[in-house]
Design an enzyme around this catalytic site. Sequence first.
Site, mmCIF file in Angstrom:
data_model
loop_
_atom_site.group_PDB
_atom_site.id
_atom_site.type_symbol
_atom_site.label_atom_id
_atom_site.label_comp_id
_atom_site.label_asym_id
_atom_site.label_seq_id
_atom_site.Cartn_x
_atom_site.Cartn_y
_atom_site.Cartn_z
ATOM 1 N N HIS A 135 0.806 -1.232 0.000
ATOM 2 C CA HIS A 135 0.000 0.000 0.000
ATOM 3 C C HIS A 135 0.842 1.288 0.000
ATOM 4 O O HIS A 135 0.330 2.342 0.376
ATOM 5 C CB HIS A 135 -0.943 0.037 1.216
ATOM 6 C CG HIS A 135 -2.147 -0.840 1.103
ATOM 7 N ND1 HIS A 135 -2.101 -2.199 1.208
ATOM 8 C CD2 HIS A 135 -3.460 -0.541 0.914
ATOM 9 C CE1 HIS A 135 -3.323 -2.710 1.098
ATOM 10 N NE2 HIS A 135 -4.165 -1.726 0.905
ATOM 11 N N GLY A 186 -0.663 -2.515 -5.731
ATOM 12 C CA GLY A 186 -1.678 -3.560 -5.565
ATOM 13 C C GLY A 186 -3.055 -2.962 -5.378
ATOM 14 O O GLY A 186 -4.056 -3.480 -5.865
ATOM 15 N N HIS A 187 -3.122 -1.859 -4.649
ATOM 16 C CA HIS A 187 -4.385 -1.138 -4.470
ATOM 17 C C HIS A 187 -4.263 0.179 -5.207
ATOM 18 O O HIS A 187 -3.522 1.061 -4.808
ATOM 19 C CB HIS A 187 -4.645 -0.900 -2.981
ATOM 20 C CG HIS A 187 -6.059 -0.478 -2.674
ATOM 21 N ND1 HIS A 187 -6.736 0.488 -3.398
ATOM 22 C CD2 HIS A 187 -6.922 -0.892 -1.708
ATOM 23 C CE1 HIS A 187 -7.944 0.639 -2.885
ATOM 24 N NE2 HIS A 187 -8.085 -0.184 -1.868
ATOM 25 N N HIS A 263 -11.447 -6.999 -5.884
ATOM 26 C CA HIS A 263 -11.728 -6.092 -4.772
ATOM 27 C C HIS A 263 -12.440 -4.847 -5.298
ATOM 28 O O HIS A 263 -11.943 -4.159 -6.192
ATOM 29 C CB HIS A 263 -10.389 -5.738 -4.107
ATOM 30 C CG HIS A 263 -10.518 -4.891 -2.900
ATOM 31 N ND1 HIS A 263 -10.412 -3.518 -2.945
ATOM 32 C CD2 HIS A 263 -10.737 -5.203 -1.606
ATOM 33 C CE1 HIS A 263 -10.562 -3.026 -1.728
ATOM 34 N NE2 HIS A 263 -10.758 -4.033 -0.897
ATOM 35 N N GLU A 315 -14.066 -8.740 0.317
ATOM 36 C CA GLU A 315 -14.573 -7.424 -0.104
ATOM 37 C C GLU A 315 -14.688 -7.297 -1.611
ATOM 38 O O GLU A 315 -14.323 -6.282 -2.190
ATOM 39 C CB GLU A 315 -13.624 -6.325 0.410
ATOM 40 C CG GLU A 315 -13.082 -6.573 1.803
ATOM 41 C CD GLU A 315 -12.125 -5.501 2.307
ATOM 42 O OE1 GLU A 315 -11.145 -5.217 1.623
ATOM 43 O OE2 GLU A 315 -12.393 -4.962 3.389
ATOM 44 N N GLU A 331 -19.171 -2.335 0.703
ATOM 45 C CA GLU A 331 -18.377 -1.417 1.519
ATOM 46 C C GLU A 331 -18.709 0.033 1.165
ATOM 47 O O GLU A 331 -18.874 0.373 -0.011
ATOM 48 C CB GLU A 331 -16.885 -1.696 1.271
ATOM 49 C CG GLU A 331 -15.993 -0.814 2.109
ATOM 50 C CD GLU A 331 -14.503 -1.107 1.900
ATOM 51 O OE1 GLU A 331 -14.168 -2.183 1.356
ATOM 52 O OE2 GLU A 331 -13.700 -0.248 2.291
ATOM 53 N N CYS A 333 -16.791 2.551 1.155
ATOM 54 C CA CYS A 333 -15.745 3.070 0.246
ATOM 55 C C CYS A 333 -16.000 2.657 -1.196
ATOM 56 O O CYS A 333 -15.664 3.406 -2.120
ATOM 57 C CB CYS A 333 -14.373 2.532 0.627
ATOM 58 S SG CYS A 333 -13.662 3.278 2.078
ATOM 59 N N CYS A 411 -10.863 2.727 6.722
ATOM 60 C CA CYS A 411 -10.918 3.454 5.448
ATOM 61 C C CYS A 411 -12.231 4.209 5.260
ATOM 62 O O CYS A 411 -12.243 5.325 4.724
ATOM 63 C CB CYS A 411 -10.720 2.476 4.295
ATOM 64 S SG CYS A 411 -11.716 0.987 4.449
ATOM 65 N N CYS A 412 -13.360 3.605 5.704
ATOM 66 C CA CYS A 412 -14.664 4.190 5.354
ATOM 67 C C CYS A 412 -14.990 5.512 6.065
ATOM 68 O O CYS A 412 -15.414 6.465 5.396
ATOM 69 C CB CYS A 412 -15.776 3.184 5.598
ATOM 70 S SG CYS A 412 -15.620 1.670 4.632
#
Length: 643
Positions: A135, A186-187, A263, A315, A331, A333, A411-412
């Site tokens: 990340h 990756g994200h 994801h 997720e 989610e 997000c 995160c949210c």
Amino acid sequence: MSRNLSYINLRNISITDKLFGHYIKKIGEKILEHQWDILNDTDGADATYCIRNFRIAAGDIRGKREGVVFQDTDLYKWLESVAYSIAGGQAGAFEERAEEVIDLLERAQEEDGYLNTYFQINAPERKWKNLVEGHELYTSGHMMEAAVAYYEATGKTKFLEVAKKNADLICRIFGREEGQIRGYGGHQEVEIGLIKLYRVTGERKYLEQAKYFIDERGQKPNYFAEEMRRNDFPEFFPEFMKYDLEYSQADKPPVEQSEAVGHAVREMYMCSAMADLAEEYDDKPLRDACLRIWNNMVKRRMYITGGIGSSGFRERFTADYDLPNNTNYCETCASIGLMMFGQRMASVMGDAGYYDVVERALYNTVLAGINIEGDRYFYVNPLELVPEFCTEHTYMMHVKAERQKWFSVACCPPNVIRTLSSLGQYIYAKDDESLYIHEYISSSVKEDIGGVSYRVRMESDYLRKGDVSIELDLSGEGKVKLRIPYFSKKTFIKLDGKELDGDVKSGYALIALSSGKHKLDISFENSPRWIAANNNVRADSGRVALVKGPLVYCLEEVDNGDHLSEIYVKADEEIVETDDLSPVGEIPLLSYDGLRLKSKVDKDELYGEVHFDKEKVKLKAVPYSQWNNRGNGEMSVWQKIII
Ligand code: FUB
Ligand code: ZN
């Protein structure tokens, strides 16, 4: 190539809406303060270590870095929300605190631009070595987004310089030249940050770097496959490991992708960047890929609430029409990401229809992500819930029966706040000659477009009566484009009292205006109605959901008793808009007749003869976004139908 639509600086927009204004006011009054306490571990809840980690990285204190690997992003999203709130006139008091934190970031940043507290403190030798799960690029992307927002709100450049220094490092490290790492995150997220940085600085290398990350993703030999094969690959999230490359949309280049996979948040952030890049580069293949993914998602993999990500496990998206109502993830997000993608698609495709989906996500899942008080959050958003069934260590353990104060992976909550505090950019947009109105949320805006000054004040009763009144004052000739929402079967528009013919192109009604003052009176048809799902959605077979305008309604135990699964409705039953209004936003609650079919199997037995009691019941439905604000209990969006 220039963009079709540009955003309007939030300093020029003021939101007065009964529904959204409530949350925006709360952000300035208490939410930012509350989140600040959480980031500083002074609110008495579980420690987040967020600010502490930065202080260790800056050398102010000594210690081990704690929290999830991307914990830094909580602070970046907080700063982004502060920036939008300063611009909206809600958070002047936070500027001084933001400045102190930005000083801290500057001190924590390494000479070459590196800034990531996890790797600086705990694993300096592993920088850029675990792109699959580390990340680092994701975290940098959030820093860039926050820095751009702060610059646009305040005109101050210190944070922007920190972000640029970090982006410059990323541009040096990643690429196809000799000695560079030929990888990507990756994200996805850094791409969005880089594009924003390019747009505000004009430095094209940031745009090109974002394009590189999208183009390189999924190429052969596969960077992630190689990285995971290495023996020294550290696992940050063991539960997420050994996954397919599709999970992070890296099994093939994005331009070749056609379905919403893996994801859900990663997919949405990637698609948002793809749509931006398709527009910046006038790249048709990339735009076509966005279109394919979008269509697959909204026609086969999206909930009626604008939720996405059907699987509670990892997720993620699953398969076409797999939309379970109680084990889903959805989610918060991911729906925010959907709003971001839709906003960009409206620009690249020049079509207002994308905002129908943005609106679906905003008014339902995203708003459900926060309670009315502004101090509790949903991460997972089920469409059906029996509190006792959400038990730990089962397939339902990801579903919480009530909103939570915070999460270890948080995160949210700050994502909802940055979205609500930047809402003005979902309401208005502009091109060289027109002002666009995408959302009917009471507000005002002042902006110069093509040398003409526009002053606009919108009073909206969109959710109740469907009426919107807009006062405009233009210094010369101009144009306004109004989005006509999909649900309005009949729309009436009057300009200065005179009805217009209602010519709609690409979802917009175009209104030409002469210099001076004008008034638009718009009436959208938004009476409540039942909706069915496609026959392939097994979870919704024989069931209907109640909607009014953009709002999805649900039944709650507090109004209708428990065992909501016993309830049946007739889809031709009259739906009454009651005088009872939602606690926030003055949205009418809906009432209608239904039936309860109660099995008469002996209470001490599990199974027995077929006997049912039939009882007529009066049902009351509330907007889904406001469920679970009056205590815990059962909830259901889809109801069984009697024909
Ligand atoms: O990995 C960063 C964020 O944490 C994701 O976007 C969320 O789904 C959560 O897993
Ligand atoms: Zn989240």
